[in-house]
Every structure is written in C-alpha cells, then in structure tokens.
Design an enzyme around this catalytic site. Sequence first.
Site, PDB file in Angstrom:
ATOM      1  N   ARG A  39     -35.220   3.658  33.555  1.00  0.00           N
ATOM      2  CA  ARG A  39     -33.900   3.407  32.650  1.00  0.00           C
ATOM      3  C   ARG A  39     -32.671   3.482  33.748  1.00  0.00           C
ATOM      4  O   ARG A  39     -32.664   4.834  34.580  1.00  0.00           O
ATOM      5  CB  ARG A  39     -33.861   4.429  31.667  1.00  0.00           C
ATOM      6  CG  ARG A  39     -32.696   4.383  30.733  1.00  0.00           C
ATOM      7  CD  ARG A  39     -32.766   5.417  29.511  1.00  0.00           C
ATOM      8  NE  ARG A  39     -31.526   5.175  28.659  1.00  0.00           N
ATOM      9  CZ  ARG A  39     -30.463   6.025  28.695  1.00  0.00           C
ATOM     10  NH1 ARG A  39     -30.467   7.040  29.492  1.00  0.00           N
ATOM     11  NH2 ARG A  39     -29.612   5.913  27.536  1.00  0.00           N
ATOM     12  N   SER A 108     -35.419   0.438  20.205  1.00  0.00           N
ATOM     13  CA  SER A 108     -34.838   1.685  19.632  1.00  0.00           C
ATOM     14  C   SER A 108     -34.230   1.380  18.140  1.00  0.00           C
ATOM     15  O   SER A 108     -33.196   0.551  18.008  1.00  0.00           O
ATOM     16  CB  SER A 108     -33.505   2.034  20.392  1.00  0.00           C
ATOM     17  OG  SER A 108     -34.008   2.538  21.538  1.00  0.00           O
ATOM     18  N   LYS A 137     -27.238  10.406  26.498  1.00  0.00           N
ATOM     19  CA  LYS A 137     -26.925   9.260  26.104  1.00  0.00           C
ATOM     20  C   LYS A 137     -25.763   8.880  25.855  1.00  0.00           C
ATOM     21  O   LYS A 137     -25.059  10.091  25.197  1.00  0.00           O
ATOM     22  CB  LYS A 137     -27.909   8.769  24.492  1.00  0.00           C
ATOM     23  CG  LYS A 137     -27.702   7.397  24.199  1.00  0.00           C
ATOM     24  CD  LYS A 137     -28.880   7.002  23.270  1.00  0.00           C
ATOM     25  CE  LYS A 137     -28.445   5.609  23.332  1.00  0.00           C
ATOM     26  NZ  LYS A 137     -28.755   5.017  21.832  1.00  0.00           N
TER      27      LYS A 137
HETATM   28  N1  3NM Z   1     -32.177   7.145  23.457  1.00  0.00           N
HETATM   29  P1  3NM Z   1     -33.299  13.691  26.526  1.00  0.00           P
HETATM   30  S1  3NM Z   1     -31.596   9.558  22.810  1.00  0.00           S
HETATM   31  C1  3NM Z   1     -32.409   7.487  26.045  1.00  0.00           C
HETATM   32  O1  3NM Z   1     -31.519   8.138  20.314  1.00  0.00           O
HETATM   33  C2  3NM Z   1     -31.953   7.835  24.781  1.00  0.00           C
HETATM   34  O2  3NM Z   1     -32.293   6.263  21.053  1.00  0.00           O
HETATM   35  C3  3NM Z   1     -31.736   7.928  22.557  1.00  0.00           C
HETATM   36  O3  3NM Z   1     -32.837  12.215  26.646  1.00  0.00           O
HETATM   37  C4  3NM Z   1     -31.835   7.440  21.162  1.00  0.00           C
HETATM   38  O4  3NM Z   1     -34.688  13.443  26.577  1.00  0.00           O
HETATM   39  C5  3NM Z   1     -31.712   9.171  24.504  1.00  0.00           C
HETATM   40  O5  3NM Z   1     -32.799  14.240  27.742  1.00  0.00           O
HETATM   41  C6  3NM Z   1     -31.548  10.301  25.500  1.00  0.00           C
HETATM   42  O6  3NM Z   1     -32.607  14.245  25.278  1.00  0.00           O
HETATM   43  C7  3NM Z   1     -32.988  11.090  25.688  1.00  0.00           C
END
Ligand code: 3NM
Length: 208
Positions: A39, A108, A137
Amino acid sequence: MSFTLPGVYPITDTKLSGLSHVDQVRQLIDGGATLIQLREKDLSPREFHREAEVALKLAHAHGVRLIINDRVDIAFALKADGIHLGQTDLPPAEARKILGDEAIIGFSTHNLEQARAASTLPVDYLAVGPIFSTANKRAPDPVVGLIGLSDIRVRIDHLPIVAIGGITVANASEVLGAGADSVAMISGLLAGGNAASRMRESLKAWKE
Ligand code: 3NM
C-alpha cells in the site's frame, strides 16, 4: 475462483515502518506471511512500480503472493497476484477485465450496505473496516465495531472477509471470533519495529 484468505493479512506502510516496501516484505515473510498487500499513498507511480517490482520478485522467490493496493496499472504491468480496490477506485468489474480471471481482487467496504452491494461483484474477498479507530487511513469511515462485523458476516456468507482498522496482536482473536476469516494489520505489525516477530505472534493468535 474460490479463494482462501490467510489468517493474518499484512499491509505495508513505508512512513510508519521507516522501511522500503521490499524490506517490509522481507521481514513479514520472515515472520510467516503468505499474502502481503503493498500500500503506497505517497510515491509516484514510477517509484512505486520500481519498488513493487523488487518486492514481487522477493515474494515470489518465497512462494508468497503479493496484492497491489489501488493501482490496477501497476498490478497488470508486474503480473502481481492481485489488486485491492477501495470504493472510489476503478470498479472491480473493470479491474477484472484488465487483470483476468486468475487475479485476486479484494474490495473495501465500510458498512452493511456497501458489503451487500459488493457481494454481487466479481471480487474474491471483502475487507470490512474500520473495526476500531485507526490512525492509518485518511478520513476513515465510521467505526464498524465487532457487532457491525458479525452482522455483515451473517449476511455475506459466500465471500471471505478480512477485517481491518485498529487491529493488533492483542485484539485479533476477538475480531476473528466476530466472524472475520482474516485480520489485516498495518501498525499492529509495523509500528515500532520487529515486524517479523509480531507477524509470528499474530499467526499464533489466529491458530489458537
Ligand atoms: N483501510 P491499522 S482502515 C488501510 O476501514 C485501512 O477500510 C481501512 O491500519 C478501512 O491496522 C485502514 O494501523 C488502516 O489500523 C489500517
């Protein structure tokens, strides 16, 4: 195509880890990762392509699959294993036309309505999130929570679900218990170094 998600789904973040994509991939493979998403939100497409090419070679040398986030063009050019798309990216059906039947396509979703709509699309898995609050995010959607996740799980029973957002080694078990097939993690694996051992610990939590 029937697709099985690994229990732990790591996603790279160069800012957070302070490491290149290939170095993150190396550590994650060392920790037992079998599927990794690259990513990248800051590099130019040309730079990302260059990094992804090296990371893909390393991954494939270890029998590990690599998914590219957002950039269908880069996934196509490199013959990556798949693409992960967000709600505002190229539609999954268009990505399928470009990448073909063998490509893994992830999508997503952030609520039940989106998950329902996605369930008829040519995708191999759904991501659902954010499960908990997350700092990784930009402009995250409202938190789905464990109850929201299990509600989606009950209604979408034909596609694997990877949960994402605020998941750590400590809370992974309850997320899996709420019905996720897999947990995606960025900071839970990459913040503060030692990604390999955190990857190993997370896999252990998934197996227990
Ligand atoms: N997508 P972490 S939350 C890339 O809700 C991403 O679709 C999300 O990072 C979604 O594991 C997110 O550090 C960030 O919380 C995930």
